[in-house]
Design an enzyme around this catalytic site. Structure first.
Site, PDB file in Angstrom:
ATOM      1  N   HIS A   1      18.013  37.862   0.156  1.00 50.24           N
ATOM      2  CA  HIS A   1      17.581  36.473   0.319  1.00 50.24           C
ATOM      3  C   HIS A   1      18.736  35.607   0.822  1.00 50.24           C
ATOM      4  CE1 HIS A   1      16.210  32.443  -0.578  1.00 50.24           C
ATOM      5  NE2 HIS A   1      17.070  32.329  -1.573  1.00 50.24           N
TER       6      HIS A   1
ATOM      7  N   HIS B   1      24.072  29.363  -2.327  1.00 53.72           N
ATOM      8  CA  HIS B   1      23.187  28.272  -2.738  1.00 53.72           C
ATOM      9  C   HIS B   1      22.533  28.469  -4.101  1.00 53.72           C
ATOM     10  CE1 HIS B   1      20.007  30.785  -0.796  1.00 53.72           C
ATOM     11  NE2 HIS B   1      19.241  30.240  -1.728  1.00 53.72           N
TER      12      HIS B   1
ATOM     13  N   GLU C   1      22.793  27.915  -9.918  1.00 50.11           N
ATOM     14  CA  GLU C   1      21.467  27.830 -10.540  1.00 50.11           C
ATOM     15  C   GLU C   1      21.071  29.109 -11.271  1.00 50.11           C
ATOM     16  OE1 GLU C   1      17.041  27.256  -8.756  1.00 50.11           O
ATOM     17  OE2 GLU C   1      18.620  25.960  -7.972  1.00 50.11           O
ATOM     18  N   ASP C   2      21.417  30.265 -10.711  1.00 47.19           N
ATOM     19  CA  ASP C   2      20.882  31.528 -11.219  1.00 47.19           C
ATOM     20  C   ASP C   2      21.901  32.464 -11.860  1.00 47.19           C
ATOM     21  OD1 ASP C   2      18.387  30.731 -10.332  1.00 47.19           O
ATOM     22  OD2 ASP C   2      18.516  31.831  -8.446  1.00 47.19           O
TER      23      ASP C   2
ATOM     24  N   ASP D   1      16.896  28.252   2.938  1.00 49.39           N
ATOM     25  CA  ASP D   1      16.578  28.883   1.660  1.00 49.39           C
ATOM     26  C   ASP D   1      15.068  28.991   1.483  1.00 49.39           C
ATOM     27  OD1 ASP D   1      16.347  29.529  -1.132  1.00 49.39           O
ATOM     28  OD2 ASP D   1      16.600  27.430  -1.676  1.00 49.39           O
TER      29      ASP D   1
END
Length: 194
Positions: free
Chosen positions: A55, A81, A85-86, A136
């Site tokens: 991705h 990116h 967040e992850d 994204d």
């Protein structure tokens, strides 16, 4: 039919493809960002089961090949990116390793707070951050039909049409791609399964 981007070719193949498009300094910066993203995302997988790094490489591919982006900070932000967040990575770690501008762009595209506020904030995002986010989302939705949950496919379609199609307006490649994608996936609005 809109173009599909494929991160499964891996960074070495993309790097070779970009040798004549990106300068040596940018390629070296991307080597570092790819290594960092791979280390931080580890063995995370996407909903359809593919390795997460694919991705990230797709977002990079969209920016380099379709949007014509050459700015190293923007390209690194595409690879990083989702790292805040992850993963346990902090924005300060990104800033320390990759600089203020890359960290600022990653910050813009990192979800914080509720989803509606985050999506609304994108309307104020600088152009470079918006390009990262559009790349994204493009990667996320280009194979939307492979998502294992039909309800998620329909909800993601509606959110993309409501938020990202308008954000892509006036942005050349992105505007055309999202328009074509919307038309091709219109059955998802009605919850139909194609």
């Amino acid at each position: 039919m809109p173009r599909t981007f494929d991160g499964s070719v891996g960074w070495p193949a993309l790097r070779e493809r970009y040798r004549d498009r990106l300068d040596a300094g940018t390629l070296a910066a991307l080597d570092d960002a790819v290594a960092f993203a791979v280390a931080r995302h580890g063995d995370q997988r996407r909903p359809a089961g593919e390795p997460y790094v694919e991705h990230l490489l797709e977002a990079l591919e969209v920016l380099v090949e379709a949007a014509g982006e050459r700015d190293a900070d923007v390209l690194r932000a595409a690879l990083l990116h989702d790292v805040v967040e992850d993963t346990p990575t902090t924005l300060e770690e990104v800033r320390s390793r990759f600089g203020d501008r890359t960290a600022e762009l990653v910050g813009w595209v990192t979800k914080s707070g509720d989803r509606e506020s985050y999506l609304a904030s994108l309307r104020q995002a600088p152009d470079a951050a918006l390009a990262v986010k559009l790349a994204d989302r493009l990667s996320n939705v280009q194979r939307l039909r492979t998502h294992p949950r039909p309800a998620k496919r329909a909800a993601y379609y509606r959110e993309t049409v409501a938020t990202f199609v308008p954000l892509a307006a006036g942005r050349g490649f992105f505007e055309q791609w999202y328009r074509d994608w919307q038309a091709e996936h219109a059955d998802l609005e009605r919850g139909e399964q194609a």
